[in-house]
Design a protein around this motif. Structure first.
Motif, PDB file in Angstrom:
ATOM      1  N   PHE A 189       0.721  -1.096  -0.114  1.00  0.00           N
ATOM      2  CA  PHE A 189      -0.093  -0.035  -0.075  1.00  0.00           C
ATOM      3  C   PHE A 189       0.922   2.178  -0.006  1.00  0.00           C
ATOM      4  CE2 PHE A 189      -2.215   3.147   2.459  1.00  0.00           C
ATOM      5  CZ  PHE A 189      -3.532   3.514   1.531  1.00  0.00           C
ATOM      6  N   ALA A 190       1.869   1.619   0.690  1.00  0.00           N
ATOM      7  CA  ALA A 190       2.780   2.310   0.247  1.00  0.00           C
ATOM      8  C   ALA A 190       3.751   2.735  -0.569  1.00  0.00           C
ATOM      9  CB  ALA A 190       3.554   2.083   1.698  1.00  0.00           C
ATOM     10  N   ASN A 191       3.673   1.419  -1.464  1.00  0.00           N
ATOM     11  CA  ASN A 191       4.552   1.681  -2.385  1.00  0.00           C
ATOM     12  C   ASN A 191       6.537   1.928  -2.854  1.00  0.00           C
ATOM     13  OD1 ASN A 191       1.944   2.088  -4.170  1.00  0.00           O
ATOM     14  ND2 ASN A 191       1.693   3.778  -3.818  1.00  0.00           N
ATOM     15  N   ILE A 192       6.666   0.932  -1.309  1.00  0.00           N
ATOM     16  CA  ILE A 192       7.367   1.566  -1.299  1.00  0.00           C
ATOM     17  C   ILE A 192       8.602   0.396  -2.499  1.00  0.00           C
ATOM     18  CG2 ILE A 192       9.444   1.071   0.558  1.00  0.00           C
ATOM     19  CD1 ILE A 192       8.467   1.351   2.630  1.00  0.00           C
ATOM     20  N   LYS A 193       9.064   0.663  -3.175  1.00  0.00           N
ATOM     21  CA  LYS A 193      10.275  -0.366  -4.212  1.00  0.00           C
ATOM     22  C   LYS A 193      11.745  -0.228  -3.635  1.00  0.00           C
ATOM     23  CE  LYS A 193       9.386   3.129  -7.144  1.00  0.00           C
ATOM     24  NZ  LYS A 193       9.470   4.033  -6.284  1.00  0.00           N
ATOM     25  N   PRO A 194      12.209  -1.527  -4.433  1.00  0.00           N
ATOM     26  CA  PRO A 194      13.777  -1.542  -4.577  1.00  0.00           C
ATOM     27  C   PRO A 194      14.744  -0.184  -4.301  1.00  0.00           C
ATOM     28  CG  PRO A 194      13.055  -3.827  -5.021  1.00  0.00           C
ATOM     29  CD  PRO A 194      11.792  -2.860  -4.765  1.00  0.00           C
ATOM     30  N   GLY A 195      15.932   0.268  -3.844  1.00  0.00           N
ATOM     31  CA  GLY A 195      16.262   1.522  -4.582  1.00  0.00           C
ATOM     32  C   GLY A 195      15.482   2.703  -4.141  1.00  0.00           C
ATOM     33  N   ASP A 196      14.121   3.232  -3.365  1.00  0.00           N
ATOM     34  CA  ASP A 196      13.611   3.623  -2.891  1.00  0.00           C
ATOM     35  C   ASP A 196      14.155   4.423  -1.935  1.00  0.00           C
ATOM     36  OD1 ASP A 196      11.259   4.200  -4.558  1.00  0.00           O
ATOM     37  OD2 ASP A 196      10.074   3.783  -2.715  1.00  0.00           O
ATOM     38  N   VAL A 197      14.142   5.233  -1.091  1.00  0.00           N
ATOM     39  CA  VAL A 197      14.976   6.157   0.161  1.00  0.00           C
ATOM     40  C   VAL A 197      13.600   6.622   1.287  1.00  0.00           C
ATOM     41  CG1 VAL A 197      15.961   8.416   1.418  1.00  0.00           C
ATOM     42  CG2 VAL A 197      16.912   7.342  -0.653  1.00  0.00           C
ATOM     43  N   VAL A 198      13.932   5.608   2.338  1.00  0.00           N
ATOM     44  CA  VAL A 198      12.925   5.263   3.182  1.00  0.00           C
ATOM     45  C   VAL A 198      12.880   6.307   4.636  1.00  0.00           C
ATOM     46  CG1 VAL A 198      10.746   4.178   3.865  1.00  0.00           C
ATOM     47  CG2 VAL A 198      11.632   3.517   1.482  1.00  0.00           C
ATOM     48  N   MET A 199      11.917   6.543   5.295  1.00  0.00           N
ATOM     49  CA  MET A 199      12.267   7.216   6.938  1.00  0.00           C
ATOM     50  C   MET A 199      11.600   6.553   7.594  1.00  0.00           C
ATOM     51  SD  MET A 199      12.899  11.101   8.375  1.00  0.00           S
ATOM     52  CE  MET A 199      14.220  11.107   7.821  1.00  0.00           C
TER      53      MET A 199
END
Length: 261
Positions: A62-72
């Motif tokens: 749902f958060a649309n997090i994917k490989p290569g992302d920067v996440v806090m």
């Protein structure tokens, strides 16, 4: 006769459309990368034991997090989400385990817990950071993050131990750190509708409408809402740590988006 039937059909569609638009989004299928990160055999048992009540695959999809992302990861606690994010974004991505400066003096030493994560095998892309909640980003952090995530901690920004942190300034700082088109994900325990901030400290719950209004005030657009953690039978007047509801509270899941322009 055909014209009458067409008009009736069109009117029925128009009547249903607003209802469809207001309905929360349901769980979406996780990508292979998300499924693999959750299924990672190196995850600590203390983390995997919580999967049933946290639903990580559905929430991360749902958060649309994917490989290569920067996440806090805001307020990472024991590192449950930071570890999964770390595996998912991979060596080309980055995870900031952000501990508000206001809570670094806790007996549990949240900052030390966050700093221990990068030393674990496979999590060298995690960086523990800490500064006051309302602090605005330096120029090198503007438009840098793909997803800012906070799980069951947004209400805590209003607790007395936060020493009167400016939540509006916090949301503005999140907005500045996100890339255009980036996402701000908030999961929290639902309070009785209309109670606003009344129960953030005693029950550790917050009114859904209040969160929406606060975040949109900072410039975000509400982009999605999921009912994957909704529990209709939850008594919203019980403290979330009450044995009757602990681990079974009604939680809302919101996805806000920073406009691309």
């Amino acid at each position: 006769m055909k014209t009458v039937l067409f008009l009736k059909s069109a009117l029925a569609t128009l009547a249903v459309a607003p209802l469809l638009l207001s309905m929360p989004a349901q769980a979406q299928a996780p990508s292979p990368a998300v499924a693999a990160a959750v299924a990672d055999k190196t995850r600590p048992e203390k983390d995997t034991q919580q999967d049933a009540i946290r639903r990580p695959a559905e929430l991360i999809a749902f958060a649309n997090i994917k490989p290569g992302d920067v996440v806090m990861d805001v307020w990472p606690g024991g590192g449950y989400w930071s570890r999964v994010f770390s595996t998912l974004v991979g060596p080309k991505g980055k995870v900031y385990a952000y501990v508000p400066a206001e809570i670094t003096g806790f007996k549990s030493d949240p900052l030390a817990l966050a700093k221990a994560i990068p030393a674990e095998p496979g999590h060298g892309n995690v960086e523990a950071i800490s500064y006051p909640a309302a602090e605005q980003p330096q120029s090198d952090m503007f438009n840098k993050v793909d997803v800012v995530w906070t799980f069951e901690n947004y209400h805590d920004l209003y607790d007395s131990f936060m020493k009167g942190a400016d939540v509006n300034a916090f949301n503005q700082a999140v907005f500045k750190r996100l890339k255009p088109g980036g996402y701000y994900i908030i999961v929290d325990h639902a309070a009785v509708a209309g109670t606003g901030l009344k129960h953030t400290e005693d029950l550790h719950r917050i009114d859904l409408a209040t969160v929406k209004a606060e975040v949109q005030k900072a410039g975000f657009v509400l982009d999605g809402e999921s009912s994957v953690l909704a529990i209709p039978g939850d008594d919203h007047l019980l403290k979330v740590f009450d044995p009757a509801v602990r681990g079974k509270t009604d939680r809302f899941v919101l996805r806000f988006k920073k406009p691309s322009r």
